[in-house]
Motif scaffolding. Structure first.
Motif, PDB file in Angstrom:
ATOM      1  N   ALA A  42      15.333   5.566  14.172  1.00 43.50           N
ATOM      2  CA  ALA A  42      16.336   6.850  14.195  1.00 43.50           C
ATOM      3  C   ALA A  42      15.467   8.172  13.824  1.00 43.50           C
ATOM      4  O   ALA A  42      15.676   9.426  14.634  1.00 43.50           O
ATOM      5  CB  ALA A  42      17.306   6.774  13.257  1.00 43.50           C
ATOM      6  N   ILE A  45      13.353   8.902  16.888  1.00 44.32           N
ATOM      7  CA  ILE A  45      14.001   9.616  17.817  1.00 44.32           C
ATOM      8  C   ILE A  45      14.442  11.075  17.608  1.00 44.32           C
ATOM      9  O   ILE A  45      13.975  11.974  18.277  1.00 44.32           O
ATOM     10  CB  ILE A  45      15.429   8.825  18.118  1.00 44.32           C
ATOM     11  CG1 ILE A  45      15.063   7.562  18.500  1.00 44.32           C
ATOM     12  CG2 ILE A  45      16.436   9.693  18.941  1.00 44.32           C
ATOM     13  CD1 ILE A  45      16.411   6.808  18.699  1.00 44.32           C
ATOM     14  N   THR A  55      10.136  11.170  26.043  1.00 38.50           N
ATOM     15  CA  THR A  55      10.255   9.686  26.299  1.00 38.50           C
ATOM     16  C   THR A  55       9.224   9.066  25.373  1.00 38.50           C
ATOM     17  O   THR A  55       8.180   9.557  25.000  1.00 38.50           O
ATOM     18  CB  THR A  55       9.909   9.190  27.718  1.00 38.50           C
ATOM     19  OG1 THR A  55       9.966   7.838  27.755  1.00 38.50           O
ATOM     20  CG2 THR A  55       8.556   9.524  28.193  1.00 38.50           C
ATOM     21  N   LEU A  59       8.919   3.342  20.892  1.00 37.13           N
ATOM     22  CA  LEU A  59      10.420   3.078  20.832  1.00 37.13           C
ATOM     23  C   LEU A  59      10.811   2.276  21.872  1.00 37.13           C
ATOM     24  O   LEU A  59      11.484   1.180  21.860  1.00 37.13           O
ATOM     25  CB  LEU A  59      11.383   4.310  20.939  1.00 37.13           C
ATOM     26  CG  LEU A  59      11.356   5.198  19.638  1.00 37.13           C
ATOM     27  CD1 LEU A  59      12.099   6.514  19.870  1.00 37.13           C
ATOM     28  CD2 LEU A  59      11.805   4.553  18.198  1.00 37.13           C
ATOM     29  N   THR A  60      10.327   2.447  23.154  1.00 40.31           N
ATOM     30  CA  THR A  60      10.557   1.499  24.373  1.00 40.31           C
ATOM     31  C   THR A  60      10.172  -0.135  23.946  1.00 40.31           C
ATOM     32  O   THR A  60      11.010  -0.839  24.375  1.00 40.31           O
ATOM     33  CB  THR A  60       9.887   1.974  25.730  1.00 40.31           C
ATOM     34  OG1 THR A  60      10.443   3.223  25.899  1.00 40.31           O
ATOM     35  CG2 THR A  60      10.336   1.020  26.806  1.00 40.31           C
ATOM     36  N   TRP A  63      12.508  -1.475  21.338  1.00 35.18           N
ATOM     37  CA  TRP A  63      13.619  -2.084  22.024  1.00 35.18           C
ATOM     38  C   TRP A  63      13.428  -3.379  22.929  1.00 35.18           C
ATOM     39  O   TRP A  63      14.324  -4.565  22.865  1.00 35.18           O
ATOM     40  CB  TRP A  63      14.438  -1.234  22.864  1.00 35.18           C
ATOM     41  CG  TRP A  63      14.636   0.238  22.169  1.00 35.18           C
ATOM     42  CD1 TRP A  63      14.615   1.507  22.359  1.00 35.18           C
ATOM     43  CD2 TRP A  63      15.619   0.346  20.900  1.00 35.18           C
ATOM     44  NE1 TRP A  63      14.995   2.505  21.450  1.00 35.18           N
ATOM     45  CE2 TRP A  63      15.884   1.677  20.481  1.00 35.18           C
ATOM     46  CE3 TRP A  63      16.358  -0.774  20.092  1.00 35.18           C
ATOM     47  CZ2 TRP A  63      16.399   1.972  19.497  1.00 35.18           C
ATOM     48  CZ3 TRP A  63      17.050  -0.350  18.997  1.00 35.18           C
ATOM     49  CH2 TRP A  63      17.020   0.925  18.690  1.00 35.18           C
ATOM     50  N   CYS A 103      24.416  -2.757  21.875  1.00 31.35           N
ATOM     51  CA  CYS A 103      23.737  -1.459  21.579  1.00 31.35           C
ATOM     52  C   CYS A 103      22.320  -1.672  21.813  1.00 31.35           C
ATOM     53  O   CYS A 103      21.630  -0.476  22.367  1.00 31.35           O
ATOM     54  CB  CYS A 103      24.046  -0.940  20.177  1.00 31.35           C
ATOM     55  SG  CYS A 103      25.710  -0.561  19.711  1.00 31.35           S
ATOM     56  N   VAL A 104      21.736  -2.507  21.516  1.00 29.57           N
ATOM     57  CA  VAL A 104      20.225  -2.652  21.710  1.00 29.57           C
ATOM     58  C   VAL A 104      19.923  -2.634  23.417  1.00 29.57           C
ATOM     59  O   VAL A 104      19.065  -1.995  23.926  1.00 29.57           O
ATOM     60  CB  VAL A 104      19.567  -3.949  21.281  1.00 29.57           C
ATOM     61  CG1 VAL A 104      18.076  -4.208  21.843  1.00 29.57           C
ATOM     62  CG2 VAL A 104      19.570  -3.754  19.877  1.00 29.57           C
ATOM     63  N   HIS A 107      20.368   1.059  24.529  1.00 28.75           N
ATOM     64  CA  HIS A 107      18.922   1.514  24.099  1.00 28.75           C
ATOM     65  C   HIS A 107      18.122   1.639  25.260  1.00 28.75           C
ATOM     66  O   HIS A 107      17.289   2.320  25.595  1.00 28.75           O
ATOM     67  CB  HIS A 107      18.547   1.342  22.841  1.00 28.75           C
ATOM     68  CG  HIS A 107      19.254   2.272  21.670  1.00 28.75           C
ATOM     69  ND1 HIS A 107      18.813   3.712  21.712  1.00 28.75           N
ATOM     70  CD2 HIS A 107      20.195   1.957  20.778  1.00 28.75           C
ATOM     71  CE1 HIS A 107      19.589   4.360  20.793  1.00 28.75           C
ATOM     72  NE2 HIS A 107      20.388   3.332  20.075  1.00 28.75           N
ATOM     73  N   MET A 110      18.541   2.935  28.505  1.00 31.32           N
ATOM     74  CA  MET A 110      18.480   4.393  28.355  1.00 31.32           C
ATOM     75  C   MET A 110      17.056   4.726  28.415  1.00 31.32           C
ATOM     76  O   MET A 110      16.513   5.943  28.668  1.00 31.32           O
ATOM     77  CB  MET A 110      19.146   5.001  27.271  1.00 31.32           C
ATOM     78  CG  MET A 110      20.484   5.103  27.210  1.00 31.32           C
ATOM     79  SD  MET A 110      21.441   6.030  25.825  1.00 31.32           S
ATOM     80  CE  MET A 110      21.346   4.764  24.474  1.00 31.32           C
ATOM     81  N   SER A 111      15.980   3.658  28.002  1.00 27.80           N
ATOM     82  CA  SER A 111      14.681   4.130  27.909  1.00 27.80           C
ATOM     83  C   SER A 111      14.158   4.309  29.273  1.00 27.80           C
ATOM     84  O   SER A 111      12.952   4.600  29.558  1.00 27.80           O
ATOM     85  CB  SER A 111      14.148   3.017  27.017  1.00 27.80           C
ATOM     86  OG  SER A 111      13.912   1.488  27.893  1.00 27.80           O
TER      87      SER A 111
END
Length: 1450
Positions: A42, A45, A55, A59-60, A63, A103-104, A107, A110-111
């Motif tokens: 978080a 982000i 981007t 984080l990508t 996930w 949720c994962v 995410h 969304m990446s």
């Protein structure tokens, strides 16, 4: 949400533990760890959004890892639900897990997308999608699919290309590199030169104080300086190393993943021979596929990093070379010709780019070899040492080849430099060569150098063929030796399918480092040669920027020279000695002297272009400079005058009027919007000089330096320019002016006269003072004083009208100086009415000015001189490929194809033989029969394969050299035989690019591409044959996979081909701009516009990179998708092996899958080689284009050759003759009818642009007749060959052209005359004393373009050439414009004596040189205005009379 759910799980666990319920530690620890990681995620982000990062790769990956690891937890939770009996706590944990997992997944999805750009970020046009692409899009290069689709639908054009990202912009890269290189050089020379030597100190600091300061600086300099030379390699590592290190890390990961596949193959072979459950086989097949996908992604990202570093390195090299060329000292310029520097920017920069791709193989190769040997030891034990021994034995062979390659590379680059240098000189002087009928002889000179280059290339090609033999033989010899030692060392050693094919897979992995290591060593050798050449150039001496003090507080007058001595090179003798000169503000000072006394050198010294040996020089304020030979850019006339300054209509029109250019604009096809060709090719000499003067006037500088500009214009125009611009009532009357001149008529009007004799100031004073001294110069002046009497009388009667005061205070434009300096030479397209800028009193201007401008703008579209280089579109024509194959030879091509076919047949046979060997039945004692036979046949098949490679390599080497010879020779002949109109409309950089870059591609790259294409094509075919042979069911998926493969590569090739064409076209302007810059570097430095020209270079380089960068990305886009197809082949081969379990033996499984593991790389290389061939064969297309240019008339026409003694009389007859420079242009000579008797001396006069030089061009048939004809001694010249015509004529051209080489070569390039004849010619051309004073005499080295001789001396060399030829017809085209009047008289006397019985045409602005002519031809607008004896013309009081009156001769 995720963070809250993890803390809910943790809270539930703590609550249960607090209430005594049994809780697993994992239920407490896991939520805690996940909660912390979610909090960190978080934070990142929020941080990324704060910084505008749209981007995040970190984080990508986070996930993705979460998704994969929780997949196992997901399976556990599902099993718990299926088993039932869940507690409340377990139900709650299952519910929170499923919500969290959803949720994962969200995410992760969304990446794939990126955030909107920050509101504060400005929107840019044509921005690359790469800047806004997501991390996953970056990994798969999906952001580039838009251009692939665009290129597939329509051929790409310039406007389709995206802008470079900031990190790839050449400006940013050049600044970083220059800063690092400067720091590296500073280690070896910490203090600048001016702080070391006493004579660079201000004259105010003298005596003991100066000595103390000097010694202190010198001691500091010696103490701080390192020994040795600055390392260009270290500078490059500092700039590009960090990003390249990222690629190295990716390479490590890729290499490790490479060795996973053989282990999975081993497990799969074991699976087919035991009773393991089927799901294990499918899992192994999927793992093979996933491993291959990961390796493909990592490998393509690695290549992308390497190619990007290579591209950036090229930007740095080109930028550094361009910058260095702007400041190179004269001694360093002698060591580096234009051709050599162009090679640095093209060939050497390309070598760095090529090396970057595989440089990591230096450590990666040994790393892969060590890993492969380790795993081989697991299967074959100590027998692997035998294979290692073979590899060690091959190292000295490769080292020998590399050393020999290095030697050949050095020789080849020297010959290439020599050839490009000669071609550059030839193209610059092509008109003179044609007039001398020397073009074919100089073609032979180029061919002789090319033949030497081809000999080296041929030797290198054969050496590479031997190298190819060792490369192909190495993996096979290693495997054969290892297998032989293994099976023969112990009868119990059985070669099973697992051992054989896993080992074979490892040997195939070994193939790449074994093949690439020698190639990389060779590339490093080539790059080291280039690095040495580049280091030498970049470390060369520079002009001292502080040689001239430009500070406003400098002591003395505006121009001050105090006891200064100058030389052109540190080791050369001083040219100017003990110069003392002081020029007050606003004064006009003339510098006079005979040819070679140092007049132009004095101007160069004030500009800082010479090495200052001692003394002090200061020039206060800005400088405007007009060179003796006008430098004109390939821009419009207006842009040449503006020279980067904003357009001011009032100032502009006043400048044009003052410089007598208005009538020229009316004659030009598009007025002042007419584009000027390279070197001002479509302007006359006078027009070029007046544009150059106008450029200086428009700059509104403080100090004006004029290097004899009026010698190129006729007397009438010269007088007007002096009166309106230079003189005491000219528009520059309030400026400080220094004028080098041979015009005596101007001297009474100047403030002071500086007389130079032998490089020293002999006298300084006013005109009258010098006369009163009654010295040698006074005597010289008296000889011409009578010319001034009538002129001065006329001037008293009718005073000349004062020109408009351009630089009066109230009219000065409000232009910031910084704006001028940083101008990017953007062409001014917007016009404003002069009424907006000029006062009402200045509005008495032609009302048609605006109309002319509008018409000019309209006509400009149709009158573009330099045609834009266009890109071919669509598929490469079959004729281009056939042309290359025809050049190689169809028989050789067939031999090569047959050899590769037999090689792959032997390879497939050896693999099938090994498969059968591995499944031979065992004897009861655990041994096998026929091992020796199996081993012998396996070895024979391998050697057959190697011998076929050797044969094909030698054939390709021979054929490629034959093709290179034919293609270059054909283009060379066609270029030399092209008409002058071709050179007028084609930039020299474009032609040089054909002979440098494109010939390099034909010599070295295209043969390699052909070889690679044939090799990979046959390998792919053999791989499919083996897989279908092993598992026939595989044939079901072959067709769909090939269709997918076809569409992917067709999408790619259309785009890639066009990108390569655009890149080739955008490369030429870089070299054209560089050549143009070198030609005018003194002018550029004088005006202080170095930064502007460097910016222009960066723009042109970025334009080229905008086409190159998408090309390298398209390769990665293709490779990733093709490897996906290849990985699918691996997947299906493995799955079919699992499906066929029990029906096929493990030897067949090993054979099928080991071959399928190779197909990924092979398919990739097949399309890469096909694409590279298709894009690089554009070079053949471009060479073919110039091999079909329109040709001049035949050199010799059999049956229409003139007699050997022709012309006997030298009579010339023009009959209603008209001509134009090119089709579609207006006539420049119109309906001329005159008859000139043999032996007549004809003077040709007329205003600049009247057609004087055009008549001489017509006589030499440089331009052909539009109507009418010319006859010499009764023979029409249009009926005879050009060689027969031009070899019988002599010319002393307007622009003297010399070539680098000895003075002897410049006089007699083909050694036709004896030394006595050469010395006799030098004596009569008044050069004997000068040449005798030279240490090398006739062997004196002339630099490129004759730059170490004055313009006047060059002209005298051209006179000596004419004296040697002794033709019956002699043309003098402004031949004495650049010499002083005394020398002019001597030359005229020589011509009268030596050419007394010759017909002579004399074009001259100095009318006194033609006053003794038999007749004078007066031209006006291309027509004969007057033609009679000088006396009759003077009595007629027509045009000639007015011109003579202006010159003080009537």
């Amino acid at each position: 949400m995720l963070w809250i759910l993890t803390w809910v799980d943790l809270g539930r666990g703590i609550w249960e533990w607090y209430n005594g319920t049994a809780v697993l530690y994992v239920d407490l620890v896991t939520p805690l760890i996940v909660g912390v990681t979610m909090a960190i995620a978080a934070f990142f982000i929020y941080y990324d959004r704060l910084k505008g990062v749209r981007t995040s790769g970190l984080l990508t990956i986070y996930w993705i890892l979460f998704l994969l690891t929780w997949a196992l937890v997901f399976r556990t939770k599902v099993e718990q639900i299926q088993n039932g009996g869940l507690t409340t706590g377990e139900v709650m944990r299952i519910v929170t897990f499923f919500i969290s997992y959803a949720c994962v997944i969200a995410h992760f999805l969304m990446s794939f997308f990126v955030d909107l750009p920050p509101a504060y970020e400005p929107q840019k046009l044509n921005t690359s999608p790469q800047e806004s692409a997501s991390f996953i899009s970056h990994m798969f290069f999906e952001w580039f699919s838009k251009m692939i689709m665009l290129g597939y639908k329509n051929p790409l054009v310039d406007n389709d290309l995206w802008d470079l990202i900031p990190d790839d912009k050449s400006g940013r890269i050049s600044r970083r590199f220059n800063k690092t290189w400067s720091a590296e050089k500073a280690k070896y020379n910490l203090l600048p030169k001016r702080e070391i030597f006493t004579f660079s100190l201000s004259p105010c600091i003298k005596g003991d104080l100066a000595l103390f300061i000097s010694l202190s600086c010198l001691s500091n300099y010696v103490a701080g300086r390192k020994k040795g030379k600055p390392s260009l390699f270290k500078a490059m590592v500092r700039v590009f190393g960090p990003y390249y290190f990222l690629g190295s890390l990716l390479k490590v990961v890729s290499d490790l993943l490479t060795f996973v596949s053989p282990q999975l193959l081993s497990a799969l072979i074991l699976f087919t021979s035991n009773n393991a459950p089927v799901w294990q086989g499918y899992m192994l097949a999927v793992l093979l596929f996933v491993t291959a996908i990961l390796q493909s992604i990592v490998l393509q990202q690695y290549f992308h990093v390497c190619f990007t570093v290579g591209m950036r390195m090229r930007s740095a090299v080109v930028g550094a070379v361009y910058r260095k060329a702007m400041v190179l000292s004269n001694s360093a310029r002698k060591e580096s010709t234009v051709g050599e520097v162009v090679n640095l920017m093209s060939v050497d920069a390309q070598r760095f780019m090529d090396l970057m791709t595989y440089l990591n193989t230096v450590w990666s190769g040994p790393f892969q070899i060590i890993l492969a040997m380790y795993f081989l030891w697991q299967y074959l034990g100590a027998a692997v040492l035998a294979g290692l021994g073979v590899m060690l034995l091959l190292i000295p062979i490769n080292a020998l080849i590399a050393r020999k390659t290095h030697q050949l590379q050095v020789r080849q680059m020297k010959l290439k430099d020599e050839r490009i240098k000669l071609m550059n000189e030839i193209l610059n002087g092509i008109k003179v060569l044609k007039m001398y009928a020397w073009e074919m002889s100089f073609k032979d000179k180029v061919k002789a150098i090319r033949d030497k280059e081809l000999d080296v290339l041929r030797t290198a090609a054969y050496l590479n063929a031997v190298g190819s033999f060792t490369w192909v033989s190495a993996p096979f010899l290693v495997s054969l030796t290892t297998f032989a030692v293994y099976v023969l060392s112990d009868s119990s050693h059985i070669l099973t399918a697992q051992k054989a094919f896993v080992s074979l897979s490892l040997f195939n992995i070994l193939r790449f480092p074994l093949v690439m290591l020698p190639a990389v060593i060779a590339a490093i050798v080539q790059a080291s040669v280039s690095m040495t050449r580049l280091s030498k150039f970049l470390a060369g001496d520079e002009l001292d920027p502080d040689a001239v003090d430009h500070s406003p507080t400098a002591h003395g007058e505006v121009v001050e020279v105090d006891n200064a001595t100058f030389t052109w090179g540190k080791k050369d003798e001083p040219i100017l000695k003990n110069i003392n000169l002081s020029v007050p503000s606003g004064s006009l000072v003339a510098v006079v002297g005979q040819v070679g006394t140092g007049k132009s050198s004095l101007i160069s010294a004030l500009l800082g272009d010479m090495d200052k040996v001692e003394g002090y020089v200061s020039v206060k304020g800005s400088i405007a400079y007009v060179a003796q030979q006008a430098w004109i850019q390939n821009l419009t006339v207006q842009d040449n005058i503006l020279f980067g300054k904003p357009f001011d209509p009032c100032l502009y029109h006043q400048t044009v009027d003052a410089c007598e250019l208005k009538e020229d604009f009316d004659m030009l096809p598009a007025g002042d919007q007419t584009e000027i060709g390279e070197r001002g090719i479509n302007l006359s000499g006078g027009q070029k000089q007046r544009v150059s003067i106008a450029r200086a006037v428009y700059q509104d500088a403080d100090v004006y330096l004029f290097d004899d500009p009026l010698s190129a214009v006729d007397a009438h125009v010269g007088k007007n320019i002096f009166d309106n611009v230079l003189g005491p009532r000219g528009c520059l009357k309030n400026k400080t002016r220094l004028l080098v001149t041979h015009g005596v008529s101007f001297l009474p009007q100047v403030d002071r006269i500086v007389v130079l004799v032998g490089g020293r100031v002999s006298e300084i004073g006013h005109y009258d003072e010098l006369l009163e001294k009654n010295g040698a110069f006074a005597e010289f002046l008296r000889n011409y004083a009578n010319h001034e009497d009538s002129e001065s009388t006329d001037e008293e009667d009718v005073p000349p009208s004062s020109p408009p005061p351009i630089f009066e205070e109230e009219l000065e434009p409000d232009v910031d100086a910084d704006e001028t300096a940083s101008s990017d030479f953007k062409r001014q397209r917007t016009r404003t009415s002069s009424s907006d800028h000029c006062k009402s009193g200045k509005l008495r201007r032609r009302k048609t000015d605006r109309d002319i401008d509008i018409k000019a703008q309209q006509k400009k579209k149709d009158d573009k001189l330099i045609t834009t280089e266009t890109a071919e579109t669509g598929n490469i024509k079959l004729s281009v490929a056939l042309s290359y194959m025809r050049s190689v030879g169809y028989l050789i091509c067939s031999t090569i194809a047959l050899a590769y076919c037999l090689q792959n047949a032997a390879q497939v046979g050896s693999s099938i033989w090994l498969s059968q060997w591995s499944t031979d039945p065992l004897n009861p004692d655990g041994t096998q029969n026929g091992t020796a036979t199996r081993l012998g046949v396996y070895g024979a098949l391998g050697m057959t394969q190697a011998l076929m490679v050797l044969g094909s390599s030698f054939s390709m080497s021979y054929g490629s050299v034959v093709a290179s010879t034919l293609l270059h020779s054909k283009m060379l002949v066609r270029i030399f035989r092209a008409p002058m109109s071709f050179f007028d409309t084609t930039p020299l950089g474009r032609i040089v690019n054909r002979f440098s870059k494109d010939i390099y591609l034909i010599d070295e790259v295209i043969p390699r591409c052909f070889t690679g294409l044939l090799m990979t094509g046959f390998q792919c075919l053999s791989t499919f044959v083996v897989i279908v042979y092993s598992t026939p069911i595989f044939a079901v998926v072959v067709v769909p996979l090939l269709i997918l493969y076809y569409f992917v590569q067709r999408f790619y090739i259309r785009t890639s081909r066009q990108l390569k064409r655009l890149e080739s076209i955008s490369r030429s302007p870089i070299y054209s701009h560089f050549s143009e810059t070198i030609a005018g570097v003194s002018t550029i430095r004088a005006y202080g516009l170095q930064k502007s020209f460097m910016k222009q270079n960066e723009i042109k380089l970025d334009t080229n990179q905008m086409a190159y960068y998408p090309n390298i990305v398209s390769n990665r886009w293709l490779a990733l998708r093709l490897e996906l197809v290849g990985n699918l082949i691996v997947l299906f081969a493995a799955i079919f092996a699992v499906v066929e379990k029990g029906k096929i033996n493990d030897g067949i499984v090993g054979l099928s899958i080991s071959y399928s593991l190779q197909i990924t790389m092979m398919l990739n290389w097949l399309v890469r080689q096909a694409s590279e061939l298709e894009t690089n064969i554009v070079a053949v297309e471009r060479v073919e284009e110039y091999s079909s240019v329109v040709q001049e008339a035949e050199l010799v026409i059999d049956g229409s050759r003139p007699p050997s003694h022709w012309p006997a009389e030298g009579s010339i007859k023009f009959e209603d003759y008209s001509t134009r420079y090119r089709e579609g242009l207006d006539l420049v000579v119109k309906n001329i009818t005159i008859h000139i008797n043999g032996g007549e001396k004809v003077g040709i006069v007329g205003r600049t642009g009247a057609g004087k030089s055009s008549m001489t061009l017509a006589l030499f048939r440089i331009i052909e007749s539009a109507s009418g004809r010319i006859s010499i001694d009764g023979l029409p010249i249009s009926n005879m060959g050009l060689q027969d015509l031009r070899s019988k004529l002599s010319i002393i051209p307007q622009d003297p052209v010399l070539f680098s080489g000895s003075l002897r070569m410049n006089l007699d390039p083909f050694e036709e005359y004896r030394d006595s004849e050469l010395w006799d010619a030098l004596e009569h051309s008044h050069l004997k004393d000068y040449v005798t004073s030279l240490s090398e005499k006739l062997e004196h080295e002339v630099t490129e373009g004759g730059e170490n001789l004055s313009v006047g001396q060059r002209q005298l060399v051209c006179l000596a050439r004419a004296l040697l030829r002794k033709s019956k017809i002699l043309v003098l085209d402004e031949a004495t414009a650049a010499v002083d009047l005394e020398t002019d008289d001597l030359i005229q006397a020589t011509i009268r004596e030596q050419f007394s019985d010759c017909t002579t045409f004399t074009i001259a602005h100095r009318l006194n040189t033609i006053m003794d002519s038999t007749r004078v031809l007066v031209l006006d607008a291309g027509k004969v205005a007057e033609f009679d004896t000088p006396d009759n013309l003077l009595q007629a009081k027509g045009i000639f009379f007015s011109m003579a009156k202006d010159a003080g001769l009537a």
